[in-house]
Design a protein around this motif. Structure first.
Motif, mmCIF file in Angstrom:
data_model
loop_
_atom_site.group_PDB
_atom_site.id
_atom_site.type_symbol
_atom_site.label_atom_id
_atom_site.label_comp_id
_atom_site.label_asym_id
_atom_site.label_seq_id
_atom_site.Cartn_x
_atom_site.Cartn_y
_atom_site.Cartn_z
ATOM 1 N N LEU A 62 0.936 -1.306 -0.027
ATOM 2 C CA LEU A 62 0.018 0.212 -0.180
ATOM 3 C C LEU A 62 0.925 1.333 0.160
ATOM 4 C CD1 LEU A 62 -2.963 -0.938 2.295
ATOM 5 C CD2 LEU A 62 -2.669 -1.368 -0.107
ATOM 6 N N VAL A 63 1.961 1.267 0.713
ATOM 7 C CA VAL A 63 2.775 2.225 0.596
ATOM 8 C C VAL A 63 3.261 2.724 -0.806
ATOM 9 C CG1 VAL A 63 4.733 3.483 1.653
ATOM 10 C CG2 VAL A 63 3.334 2.132 3.126
ATOM 11 N N LYS A 64 3.739 1.522 -1.169
ATOM 12 C CA LYS A 64 4.369 1.756 -2.657
ATOM 13 C C LYS A 64 3.495 2.268 -3.611
ATOM 14 C CE LYS A 64 8.045 -0.404 -5.370
ATOM 15 N NZ LYS A 64 8.931 -1.564 -5.499
ATOM 16 N N LYS A 65 2.342 1.608 -3.556
ATOM 17 C CA LYS A 65 1.296 2.417 -4.397
ATOM 18 C C LYS A 65 1.076 3.898 -4.037
ATOM 19 C CE LYS A 65 -2.416 -1.519 -4.541
ATOM 20 N NZ LYS A 65 -2.827 -1.392 -5.947
ATOM 21 N N VAL A 66 1.139 4.147 -3.057
ATOM 22 C CA VAL A 66 1.159 5.602 -3.007
ATOM 23 C C VAL A 66 2.425 6.420 -3.495
ATOM 24 C CG1 VAL A 66 1.028 7.584 -1.233
ATOM 25 C CG2 VAL A 66 -0.309 5.547 -0.646
ATOM 26 N N VAL A 67 3.459 5.817 -3.328
ATOM 27 C CA VAL A 67 4.723 6.279 -4.171
ATOM 28 C C VAL A 67 4.324 6.352 -5.569
ATOM 29 C CG1 VAL A 67 6.984 5.974 -4.478
ATOM 30 C CG2 VAL A 67 6.099 5.671 -2.155
ATOM 31 N N LEU A 101 1.514 6.656 -7.126
ATOM 32 C CA LEU A 101 0.834 7.533 -7.384
ATOM 33 C C LEU A 101 1.242 8.873 -7.167
ATOM 34 C CD1 LEU A 101 -2.374 7.057 -7.702
ATOM 35 C CD2 LEU A 101 -2.883 7.893 -5.609
ATOM 36 N N ASN A 102 2.089 9.200 -6.554
ATOM 37 C CA ASN A 102 3.112 10.257 -6.653
ATOM 38 C C ASN A 102 3.910 10.600 -7.922
ATOM 39 O OD1 ASN A 102 2.766 12.070 -4.423
ATOM 40 N ND2 ASN A 102 3.825 10.658 -2.939
ATOM 41 N N THR A 117 -1.685 12.589 -0.634
ATOM 42 C CA THR A 117 -0.748 11.523 -0.239
ATOM 43 C C THR A 117 -0.970 11.537 1.406
ATOM 44 O OG1 THR A 117 0.622 12.264 -1.857
ATOM 45 C CG2 THR A 117 1.937 11.277 -0.184
ATOM 46 N N ALA A 125 -3.630 9.534 2.303
ATOM 47 C CA ALA A 125 -3.571 7.980 1.796
ATOM 48 C C ALA A 125 -2.742 7.309 2.914
ATOM 49 C CB ALA A 125 -2.945 8.024 0.497
#
Lengths: 119, 492, 488, 321
Positions: free
Chosen positions: A31-36, A38-39, A90, A93
């Motif tokens: 999930l954290v990587k998904k946010v990255v 998205l960034n 971000t 999220a």
């Protein structure tokens, strides 16, 4: 063809960046990587906008005596707003990720699916 | 002050949100939010009247003429959607206090109202604006607040649902942003009206085509068109009851509005439907979504989830009407935007009442409801009838127009699909009604929901029937707006 | 009171009655009085409408406009008055009967029962007086929904299953077939008003109109044409007064009434004659008549037997309507009345037997005629009317239907009528014979006589009506002639 | 060259399993794009991107990682192949889109022709400040910026509602050790923090002439407080800047911005028409821009600090448990 290549390579690079970001979002399970991801996806869109505003031979749009050609300020304004929107997303999220970790004990998509089915 | 109506519409809930935060006391915040929404509702009523009387209203923010400044541009279409959004927001808010007290932790309640108002203001902002980029900004206000509101749900799955919605919603919004960027690149403007005029010159370029693709896909994500609906069932199911009632009734409708606005006002009907096989893409998706979601909803043990799938199906109807690309089809869609807001708002409020008393909305909680909570039960029955499309309800009106539009085009298979969809609705509504009617309640004896929940519920249920009988307002507006979007008519 | 006002009252009275009955739940006697008062005043209103119509008063009200060219509005014509008269008149009798039945059988939730009953009558009145297809459709659906709690009144699993079939078939056919048919008509003509001579002529080709006709035929499942008939036997789980009034009179007649209205005032008989496949409808109806009678022959449960008999009798009406001869149209209208009197008598008798002797099967009826002579005599009259023997009501309508068949030289119709008469005789006559002439198989545990007097009075009245209709049918006939040839 | 580096970084992010490294790379990515923005004449954007992309967002991500674990498991998402197909599809659509785009940097591209020239030609006359970006941001499209502040405000509320702990629970938890003992850091920070605060003020009010403005100032201000709280402990920091005061400040910032609009409306002009604020349009615009930038700054700073507090409190709780 060459001319096309030279005049558009900027956009193409941006597209590659977008795709990498987009790929991380859809294909990565953390999930954290998904946010990255998205960034990165959003940032590349920003780069695209700013590229649109660039004028050959122009300078930053701060009015100075003796300069005639400025780059287009409008995309800059739009992207300033968009960056803020991006960081807001971000933050939200990541807050969600923290809560998910607390509630489920994991931040991997596949494990979350399994744990949801259990209850 | 009449000249400032367009901005007042948005700025009232917008500025009320921070004030709510300062008020601190939940009850006070609720009361304040309610008053403000009622005011916003009044404004939207006045706006619609003004548009009727005097045509399109343009409001220049900051006093800068468009396309240099941002313009608010109210025509019949968005005046109508504004009315839908503000009336639903107000009615849901009416019952919010009771439900929120039970479902949300005490120290978060003020934030709830603040976020609710932000979401409300965001939705209104999307609808009111005449500037493409401004759409994006307000879309994010409403989206972010929605994510936060969903995450307030008690169940831990609410968090996961909110996260999934956040990811998909942000992708959708970014797609829209890319589309707007492409359009800006080709036309040099962000003002919708200006875009519509300048797009003709460049409409054969692939860049505009790509912009078209991104915007359609981005809005489809937001409005949960099959197969981009995956975020919706979880989000609706695990959000607090009042949030579900609110977003189910308004958020997807606003996304539909954005789609219609881009397809018909900016790109133009001849571009969207004449040049591209949009109908050939939208209609099959709508049909599959409609049928599959209806089928799935039949077997859901959680009634909230059942209604969520039903929402996906109802979106199918709306998109079907848009996909027809005819004035009558568009009329049907616009009607259903209004009508579906009322039925789903009512049904989710009924579930809120059930949740309030029974502690949940599973099929087991519905057992014997006819005896324990008769008023809530009958509201659910009547709302369900509207969903099915029984005559005298709003559901019937939209279905009537949708079928009429399909017959007009000679699309008989579509007629069958619409009818089968209603039949499936009979099944899933019937299942709940049967449980409520015949089932043995766990605890016998009257246990009716408090009036504060029943009043908004019955207002919406009554509206389902009132607007099912007196259709002058809805059909009048929808027909005129559709005719205008299709390039005829005066916008009145 | 003007006839117009009477028409309005004919709709408002049962609605007000519904509310009042619901509110009086705590005082059963006053509640029942309310039912009676409502029923009688409704009947009075309908009579006033009739008088107004025959004396040529303009009657018609528009309640609200729904969409362009579409409104909820009411008016009247011979057929609708006939239907309204039968439904409201028999409601009085049924109310008397129902009070006895519900108390005698010790049913629960009586308030709900009487409330829904009144609501159903309201819906039937709406169907009867609707001036256009949309209004008719609305009340048609209301009727379906209002009768659902009555069908499932017992609340046990059997009732639930029956209710599911009932609602499932009636709802799905009306949504799948009737609704699109109506919208199609609207799309073609821009109106849904009933008009003398029909509104469809010239707007639709023969092939398409065949499809449209089929949509109506199967969409109006209340007319119980096979294969959309199975809701009717399923509905027999309801208490007997419901079966009697609603499933022998109001609901099913609403179905055939709708079909006749559609044939005469939407298609127009002259237009339909040109439709090549219209005779298929006659064949389907004819098949239903024979098939349903054959099934009835095999039934052991009295109420199920009566249900199949109803299916068969309804298709008389459908067949007669579709035969399109002037005489057969009149016959169809007459049969609405004739069948109503006869069948309600039969159901009343069946209910009386259930309440007095707790018997529900055909095989249990041996010798019961001696214990319950009035009931069984009434049963016999009803049965003879079903068969079509003089001097009963059934003979009159049958005579007209056959006359119509001669008018068109439609030998299929003739053949069906002959066969079905034999079949009807085959399943009714043995029951009557056994009841009166066979000895009882075993004496009942508790000796019993007739059912409560209210029930006996009711069934005697309807039996008498069945006989009287044979003698005094002239006014009805005269009225109904006008549907085919204007006012006589 | 920068673009090439960006691509390399992006791919590195995609293939790195160590999330700590990923976050660091993301920070680098932010810095690289900021430099690229400078190359494209977008100095304001570069400033903001540097603050956000290389500052706040890695900080928040690190805080998250502290709670959720450093490594991602090897499993790929269920939608791995589907995702890849989707990416290719979207990429193809984008590529198609580029075919008819005007050349990069071209002067006569439509984007440069229609709306933008007016900003460059007339903004000095109409608004009388040299930074065109600020003119457009704060005045021509001031309403967008109001929306932007609302977005930040919403995010702040959202994070609060997700991560806050009710007061009762909070009291149960004890204080957490800080780096207060670290003398050198303390002294350096005592010098650094005031400098940062002054710089924030400079950025806040200099936005009209050079790059900068409310948002960037707010971020820097917040950074100073955050630094303070890292060094001296959350509890000390909270005593200095009370949380409920912060909430009110966040709301007030947004209200300040909005009230400018309300005031202009009450004086008979349109919403956010700063010309209503003074006789002379130039002065009016000046006043308007200064006030709204202040509003932006206050809200941004308050929300950033709130978000940081919320995140770090969770970390403390985790550490304590």
């Amino acid at each position: 063809m060459i001319e096309q290549l030279l005049s558009h390579y900027n956009y193409w690079v941006v597209i590659i960046l977008m795709m990498v970001g987009f790929y991380i979002v859809v294909a990565q399970g953390n999930l954290v990587k998904k946010v990255v991801g998205l960034n990165i996806f959003q940032t590349s869109v920003f780069i695209f906008y700013i590229s649109v505003g660039k004028v050959e031979g122009g300078t930053a749009p701060i009015l100075v005596e003796g300069v005639d050609v400025y780059s287009n300020p409008l995309p800059h304004v739009l992207i300033l707003t968009a960056i803020v929107v991006g960081i807001a997303t971000t933050a939200l999220a990541l807050a969600l990720v923290i809560r998910i970790k607390e509630a489920y004990g994991s931040v991997e998509e596949s494990e979350l699916q399994i744990r949801d089915q259990q209850c | 002050m009449l000249a400032h109506l367009p901005i007042l519409q948005v700025i009232l809930p917008f500025l009320a949100a921070p004030i709510c935060l300062i008020l601190r006391k939940p009850k006070l915040a609720w009361l304040f939010a309610l008053i403000v929404s009622a005011a916003a509702l009044a404004v939207s009523g006045l706006l619609l009247q003004q548009v009727y009387a005097g045509g399109v209203i343009s409001y220049e923010l900051g006093g800068w003429a468009p396309p240099w400044g941002i313009e608010y541009r109210i025509d019949l279409l968005n005046a109508y959607v504004l009315l839908v959004v503000s009336s639903l927001a107000t009615i849901v808010l009416l019952g919010a206090h009771t439900s929120v007290q039970k479902e949300i932790e005490a120290h978060k309640q003020t934030w709830f109202y603040s976020l609710y108002l932000l979401c409300f203001a965001g939705l209104l902002g999307i609808v009111a604006t005449g500037d493409a980029f401004n759409v994006f900004v307000f879309l994010e206000i409403s989206s972010l607040s929605t994510y936060a509101l969903i995450a307030l749900g008690r169940d831990r799955r609410a968090l996961w649902a909110a996260y999934q919605y956040l990811i998909m919603g942000t992708i959708g919004a970014t797609f829209i942003l890319i589309g707007i960027g492409f359009l800006y690149m080709m036309t040099g403007t962000l003002n919708m009206n200006d875009l519509a005029m300048r797009i003709d010159a460049v409409e054969s370029t692939t860049t505009v085509l790509a912009a078209f693709g991104f915007i359609v896909v981005g809005t489809s994500l937001k409005l949960a068109l099959f197969p981009l609906h995956l975020w919706l069932p979880n989000a609706y199911t695990y959000a607090p009851s009042m949030v579900t009632a609110f977003i189910a009734a308004t958020a997807t409708k606003v996304a539909v509005y954005v789609l219609i606005r881009f397809l018909f006002t900016i790109f133009g009907e001849s571009y969207s439907f004449g040049r591209h096989p949009l109908a050939e893409i939208l209609i099959p998706l709508a049909i599959i979504g409609l049928l599959s979601a209806s089928t799935v909803s039949i077997s859901q043990p959680l009634i909230k989830r059942m209604l969520a799938y039903s929402s996906v199906a109802q979106i199918g109807y709306i998109v079907l009407g848009i996909g027809m690309g005819s004035a009558l089809g568009l009329t049907a869609s616009l009607l259903h935007v209004f009508n579906h807001a009322m039925m789903k708002g009512g049904l989710f409020l009924a579930l809120a009442a059930v949740t309030y008393r029974m502690g949940g909305s599973e099929i087991g909680h519905m057992r014997g409801l006819a005896r324990t909570m008769p008023l809530t039960f009958w509201a659910f029955v009547l709302g369900g009838l509207s969903l099915i499309g029984v005559p005298l309800t709003v559901g019937f009106v939209s279905k009537w127009y949708l079928i009429l539009a399909a017959i007009e085009l000679g699309w008989w298979p579509i007629v069958i699909v619409v009818l089968v969809g209603s039949l499936l609705a009979v099944l899933y509504v019937g299942r709940v009604v049967e449980t409520g009617w015949f089932g043995e309640p766990e605890k016998p004896g009257r246990n009716e929901a408090p009036p504060s929940l029943l009043i908004p519920l019955w207002i919406l249920i009554a509206a389902n029937f009132y607007f099912g009988i007196d259709t002058r307002l809805t059909i009048g507006v929808a027909e005129n707006a559709a005719a205008w979007l299709m390039g005829g008519g005066s916008g009145l | 009171m003007s006839a117009n006002l009477a028409l309005i009252l004919a709709l408002i009275v049962p609605l007000v009655g519904t509310v009042v009955i619901a509110l009086l739940g705590r005082w059963p006697n006053i509640r029942e009085a309310a039912t009676m008062i409502t029923a009688i005043s409704l009947f009075a209103c309908v009579i006033r409408v009739l008088i107004g119509y025959t004396s040529g008063e303009a009657i018609g009200i528009e309640v609200v406009t729904l969409y362009e060219g579409l409104s909820i509005s009411f008016n009247t014509e011979p057929l609708s008055i006939l239907f309204a008269m039968i439904a409201s008149g028999l409601w009085i009798v049924t109310s008397v009967y129902a009070v006895g039945y519900m108390r005698g059988a010790g049913e629960k939730n009586q308030t709900r029962f009487f409330t829904c009953f009144a609501l159903s009558i309201f819906a039937a009145m709406g169907v009867a007086f609707s001036a256009n297809l949309l209004t008719l459709f609305i009340f048609y659906e209301v009727l379906t929904l209002a009768t659902f709690p009555l069908v499932t009144h017992k609340g046990d699993d059997k009732a639930k299953a029956g209710g599911r079939t009932y609602l499932g078939i009636l709802m799905s056919t009306s949504i799948l077939f009737l609704l699109p048919a109506i919208i199609w008509v609207y799309a073609l003509t821009g109106t849904l008003d009933f008009a003398q001579g029909g509104i469809l002529a010239g707007t639709i080709g023969p092939a398409a109109s065949t499809v449209l006709l089929a949509l109506f035929l199967f969409g109006v499942a209340k007319a119980a044409v096979m294969p959309v008939h199975s809701w009717l036997p399923a509905a027999m789980v309801a208490p007997t007064p419901v079966s009697a009034l609603l499933h022998a009179v109001a609901v099913v007649k609403a179905g055939v009434f709708t079909l006749i209205k559609v044939v005469i005032y939407i298609f127009g008989t002259e237009f339909l004659i040109d439709v090549p496949l219209e005779s298929i409808a006659v064949y389907i109806a004819g098949f239903t008549i024979v098939a349903a009678s054959s099934i009835a022959l095999m039934q052991t449960n009295i109420k199920r037997l009566l249900a199949y008999s109803t299916i068969s009798q309804l298709s008389y009406i459908v067949m007669a309507t579709m035969a399109l001869a002037p005489f057969s149209e009149v016959g169809a209208a007459m049969h609405i009345a004739a069948h109503a009197f006869g069948k309600i008598t039969l159901f009343f008798a069946a209910g009386a037997i259930y309440v007095a002797a707790k018997k529900t099967e055909v095989g249990q009826l041996n010798g019961i005629g001696r214990r319950m002579p009035i009931t069984m005599a009434a049963f016999a009259i009803g049965a003879l009317s079903m068969i079509g023997v003089p001097p009963t009501a059934g003979f009159v309508s049958k005579w007209f239907i056959i006359a119509g068949a001669y008018q068109l030289e439609n030998y299929f119709v003739l053949a069906v009528m002959v066969v079905v008469t034999a079949l009807n005789a085959a399943y009714f006559l043995p029951i009557i014979f056994n009841a009166f002439f066979k000895p009882e198989d075993q004496a009942p545990a508790k000796p019993h006589g007739e059912a409560p007097w209210t029930m006996v009075a009711a069934l005697a009245t309807t039996a008498a009506l069945t006989l009287l209709f044979f003698l005094f049918n002239e006014p009805v006939l005269e009225l109904e002639y006008s549907i085919v040839g204007g006012k006589s | 060259m920068l673009l090439f580096l960006l691509i390399v970084t992006a791919f590195a992010i995609a293939y790195t399993k160590d999330l700590f490294a990923v976050v660091m790379l993301a920070g680098i990515y932010g810095l690289l794009s900021a430099s690229f923005f400078v190359a494209l004449d977008a100095v304001d954007v570069a400033f903001t991107e540097a603050a956000v992309g290389a500052g706040i967002s890695p900080l928040l991500m690190l805080a998250t990682l502290g709670l959720t674990g450093r490594f991602q498991t090897q499993t790929k998402s269920r939608f791995y192949l589907l995702g890849f197909a989707l990416v290719v599809l979207v990429g193809a659509l984008l590529m198609i889109g580029t075919a008819d785009m005007p050349a990069f940097g071209s002067v006569d591209a439509p984007a440069q022709q229609h709306v933008a020239p007016r900003y460059i030609e007339k903004s000095y006359e109409e608004i009388a400040i040299p930074n065109v970006v600020t003119s457009v941001l704060a005045s021509y499209r001031g309403f967008d910026t109001l929306g932007e502040v609302a977005v930040i405000f919403t995010a702040g509320l959202g994070v609060l509602s997700l991560l806050s702990i009710s007061r009762k629970e909070e009291e149960k938890e004890g204080g957490v050790a800080s780096m207060y003992e670290h003398t050198i850091l303390r002294i350096v920070s005592k010098i650094l923090i005031p400098a940062m605060l002054i710089f924030a003020l400079y950025v806040q009010f200099h936005g009209e002439y050079g790059p900068g403005g409310g948002f960037q100032a707010g971020v820097i201000f917040a950074a100073a407080i955050i630094l303070y709280s890292i060094l001296f402990g959350l509890d000390v920091a909270k005593r200095v800047v009370n949380e409920s005061v912060l909430q009110i400040l966040a709301a007030l910032g947004l209200l300040l911005y909005g009230s400018v609009g309300v005031v202009t409306m009450l004086s008979g002009k349109n919403f956010l028409d700063y010309n209503a604020l003074a006789e002379d349009p130039g002065t009016g615009q000046h006043i308007g821009i200064i006030v709204i930038e202040l509003g932006v700054g206050i809200t941004v700073a308050a929300v950033m600090i709130l978000i940081f507090f919320a995140f770090s409190r969770r970390m403390d709780r985790e550490g304590g448990a």
